[in-house]
Design an enzyme around this catalytic site. Structure first.
Site, PDB file in Angstrom:
ATOM      1  N   GLN A   1       0.850  -1.198   0.000  1.00 21.06           N
ATOM      2  CA  GLN A   1       0.000   0.000   0.000  1.00 21.06           C
ATOM      3  C   GLN A   1       0.877   1.237   0.000  1.00 21.06           C
ATOM      4  OE1 GLN A   1      -3.428  -0.781   3.047  1.00 21.06           O
ATOM      5  NE2 GLN A   1      -1.704  -2.049   3.589  1.00 21.06           N
TER       6      GLN A   1
ATOM      7  N   HIS B   1      -1.607   1.018  -4.382  1.00 24.71           N
ATOM      8  CA  HIS B   1      -2.048   2.415  -4.314  1.00 24.71           C
ATOM      9  C   HIS B   1      -1.194   3.334  -5.184  1.00 24.71           C
ATOM     10  CE1 HIS B   1      -4.104   1.628  -0.144  1.00 24.71           C
ATOM     11  NE2 HIS B   1      -4.699   1.021  -1.143  1.00 24.71           N
TER      12      HIS B   1
ATOM     13  N   CYS C   1      -0.941  13.063 -16.206  1.00 25.86           N
ATOM     14  CA  CYS C   1      -1.745  14.152 -16.773  1.00 25.86           C
ATOM     15  C   CYS C   1      -3.217  13.939 -16.420  1.00 25.86           C
ATOM     16  CB  CYS C   1      -1.557  14.180 -18.293  1.00 25.86           C
ATOM     17  SG  CYS C   1      -2.613  15.394 -19.122  1.00 25.86           S
TER      18      CYS C   1
ATOM     19  N   THR D   1       0.657  -2.735   8.690  1.00 25.71           N
ATOM     20  CA  THR D   1      -0.539  -2.090   8.134  1.00 25.71           C
ATOM     21  C   THR D   1      -1.645  -2.090   9.171  1.00 25.71           C
ATOM     22  OG1 THR D   1      -2.274  -2.176   6.449  1.00 25.71           O
ATOM     23  CG2 THR D   1      -1.173  -4.267   6.960  1.00 25.71           C
TER      24      THR D   1
ATOM     25  N   VAL E   1       3.550   4.014  -1.249  1.00 30.23           N
ATOM     26  CA  VAL E   1       3.723   4.682  -2.533  1.00 30.23           C
ATOM     27  C   VAL E   1       5.177   5.140  -2.708  1.00 30.23           C
ATOM     28  CG1 VAL E   1       1.304   5.421  -2.602  1.00 30.23           C
ATOM     29  CG2 VAL E   1       2.998   6.905  -1.497  1.00 30.23           C
TER      30      VAL E   1
HETATM   31  P1  NAD Z   1      -1.450   3.239   8.424  1.00 33.78           P
HETATM   32  O1  NAD Z   1      -0.708   4.504   8.636  1.00 33.78           O
HETATM   33  O2  NAD Z   1      -2.931   3.248   8.448  1.00 33.78           O
HETATM   34  O3  NAD Z   1      -1.011   2.191   9.577  1.00 33.78           O
HETATM   35  C1  NAD Z   1       0.332   1.990   9.911  1.00 33.78           C
HETATM   36  C2  NAD Z   1       0.404   0.769  10.808  1.00 33.78           C
HETATM   37  O4  NAD Z   1       1.760   0.456  11.014  1.00 33.78           O
HETATM   38  C3  NAD Z   1      -0.225   0.969  12.197  1.00 33.78           C
HETATM   39  O5  NAD Z   1      -1.030  -0.153  12.484  1.00 33.78           O
HETATM   40  C4  NAD Z   1       0.985   1.046  13.146  1.00 33.78           C
HETATM   41  O6  NAD Z   1       0.697   0.451  14.393  1.00 33.78           O
HETATM   42  C5  NAD Z   1       1.998   0.222  12.401  1.00 33.78           C
HETATM   43  N1  NAD Z   1       3.395   0.561  12.625  1.00 33.78           N
HETATM   44  C6  NAD Z   1       3.962   1.787  12.794  1.00 33.78           C
HETATM   45  N2  NAD Z   1       5.307   1.674  12.855  1.00 33.78           N
HETATM   46  C7  NAD Z   1       5.591   0.348  12.744  1.00 33.78           C
HETATM   47  C8  NAD Z   1       6.802  -0.401  12.727  1.00 33.78           C
HETATM   48  N3  NAD Z   1       7.999   0.180  12.832  1.00 33.78           N
HETATM   49  N4  NAD Z   1       6.705  -1.742  12.587  1.00 33.78           N
HETATM   50  C9  NAD Z   1       5.510  -2.362  12.493  1.00 33.78           C
HETATM   51  N5  NAD Z   1       4.330  -1.708  12.493  1.00 33.78           N
HETATM   52  C10 NAD Z   1       4.370  -0.365  12.611  1.00 33.78           C
HETATM   53  O7  NAD Z   1      -0.870   2.624   7.115  1.00 33.78           O
HETATM   54  P2  NAD Z   1      -1.525   1.609   6.109  1.00 33.78           P
HETATM   55  O8  NAD Z   1      -2.183   0.477   6.792  1.00 33.78           O
HETATM   56  O9  NAD Z   1      -0.483   1.360   5.077  1.00 33.78           O
HETATM   57  O10 NAD Z   1      -2.685   2.525   5.499  1.00 33.78           O
HETATM   58  C11 NAD Z   1      -2.906   2.515   4.246  1.00 33.78           C
HETATM   59  C12 NAD Z   1      -2.542   3.854   3.570  1.00 33.78           C
HETATM   60  O11 NAD Z   1      -1.342   4.474   4.008  1.00 33.78           O
HETATM   61  C13 NAD Z   1      -2.280   3.580   2.145  1.00 33.78           C
HETATM   62  O12 NAD Z   1      -3.217   4.285   1.402  1.00 33.78           O
HETATM   63  C14 NAD Z   1      -0.878   4.082   1.831  1.00 33.78           C
HETATM   64  O13 NAD Z   1      -0.823   4.568   0.536  1.00 33.78           O
HETATM   65  C15 NAD Z   1      -0.691   5.079   2.859  1.00 33.78           C
HETATM   66  N6  NAD Z   1       0.635   5.578   3.267  1.00 33.78           N
HETATM   67  C16 NAD Z   1       1.815   5.226   2.633  1.00 33.78           C
HETATM   68  C17 NAD Z   1       3.041   5.737   3.072  1.00 33.78           C
HETATM   69  C18 NAD Z   1       4.334   5.343   2.371  1.00 33.78           C
HETATM   70  O14 NAD Z   1       4.333   5.093   1.181  1.00 33.78           O
HETATM   71  N7  NAD Z   1       5.461   5.235   3.086  1.00 33.78           N
HETATM   72  C19 NAD Z   1       3.074   6.606   4.165  1.00 33.78           C
HETATM   73  C20 NAD Z   1       1.857   6.955   4.787  1.00 33.78           C
HETATM   74  C21 NAD Z   1       0.654   6.421   4.326  1.00 33.78           C
END
Ligand code: NAD
Length: 270
Positions: A123, A141, A149, A212, A125
């Site tokens: 998920q 995602h 565009c 996640t 990006v």
């Molecule tokens: P989320 O932010 O909803 O959840 C993050 C999860 O990771 C939480 O449950 C948290 O407890 C856990 N967490 C935090 N640090 C951790 C670690 N070091 N080890 C293990 N677990 C840890 O993220 P999600 O579930 O990916 O939500 C989906 C959305 O977030 C997607 O749409 C995605 O595109 C987006 N997103 C992506 C990025 C990126 O690309 N790095 C950053 C922020 C959000």
């Protein structure tokens, strides 16, 4: 002999998963923002991080997603939305893969030498899995590193410097704009990515849900799909999630610590 109480260690928690990985042919790992947290990228919903400085808190604790991550928000204020995504794009480019990403890349290589596969459904990006060396990566995602565009859908990879203008004009159609090639709330996931994710989830022996919050669908549904087709399921997360109760093994840990150890327990020191 010590009579101190014995506490289950991280190794104890990971061992059943490691055994399954060693015997597996097809592994799927669903990854979320938590996997990139140890690279310094902020999650969306991070759990209780009120003690962190504001610039490290989960993004949705500071920003309102409805004004930034929807097509309506872009339509209403393309300058603000573009600026915010460009700020995050530059953050992703500056970040480095962490030991969790590297362990997943090693897992793919270990399985490949045994005739197996490891598919990552991400998920995220940020493209850190690919930079860590993972090859079979399905971007559910999209990616923030590519923009497209608004009229023709043609894609471009912007320079690794701030965009020259906000909103950025499209080079492909007069009057059109560039937008990040990510999936916003209310938008469909790419059809080919969804189809591949469903296919590998139904066929795998082991399904891992990593970092996640398991709250964003359809991605959050793949673990149940895999379980219903007989896969052994595991979760590694700092906190409990809606998926925790339904998986075979749920481990509370950072993926940057647990994943290298898990792969080492399964396949030995790298
Ligand atoms: P989320 O932010 O909803 O959840 C993050 C999860 O990771 C939480 O449950 C948290 O407890 C856990 N967490 C935090 N640090 C951790 C670690 N070091 N080890 C293990 N677990 C840890 O993220 P999600 O579930 O990916 O939500 C989906 C959305 O977030 C997607 O749409 C995605 O595109 C987006 N997103 C992506 C990025 C990126 O690309 N790095 C950053 C922020 C959000």
């Amino acid at each position: 002999m010590s009579d101190a109480p014995s506490h289950p260690t991280l190794d104890d928690a990971l061992r059943p998963l490691a055994m399954r990985l060693r015997a597996a042919r097809r592994v799927v790992a669903l990854t979320g923002a938590g996997v990139s947290a140890e690279s310094g990228l902020r999650t969306f919903r991070g759990g209780d991080d009120t003690l962190l400085p504001p610039d490290m808190r989960a993004l949705w604790a500071e920003f309102d997603p409805t004004t930034l991550a929807t097509p309506e928000a872009f339509e209403a204020d393309p300058e603000r939305v573009s600026r915010w995504y460009d700020w995050r794009r530059l953050g992703c480019l500056a970040a480095e893969p962490n030991p969790g990403h590297l362990a997943l890349a090693r897992l793919e290589r270990e399985l490949a030498t045994r005739g197996g596969t490891c598919t990552i459904l991400t998920q995220n990006v940020d493209r850190l899995h690919q930079r860590a060396g993972s090859v079979d990566v399905v971007e559910l995602h999209g990616t923030i590193l590519v923009w497209r565009c608004t009229r023709t859908g043609q894609r471009v990879t912007p320079e690794p410097t701030p965009m020259p203008a906000f909103p950025a004009p499209s080079p492909f159609a007069p009057g059109a704009l560039l937008r990040p090639d990510v999936v916003w709330f209310g938008e469909m996931l790419p059809e080919d990515a969804l189809a591949r994710a469903a296919e590998v989830s139904t066929e795998c022996d082991v399904f891992l849900s990593l970092g996640t919050s398991a709250m964003v669908y359809p991605a959050a549904g793949f673990v149940r799909l895999a379980a219903s087709h007989g896969a052994f399921t595991g979760e590694i997360n700092l906190d409990a999630t809606p998926a925790s109760g339904g998986v075979d093994v749920s481990v509370r840990a950072k993926t940057g610590q647990a994943m290298p150890r898990l792969v080492e327990l399964a396949f030995g020191a790298g």
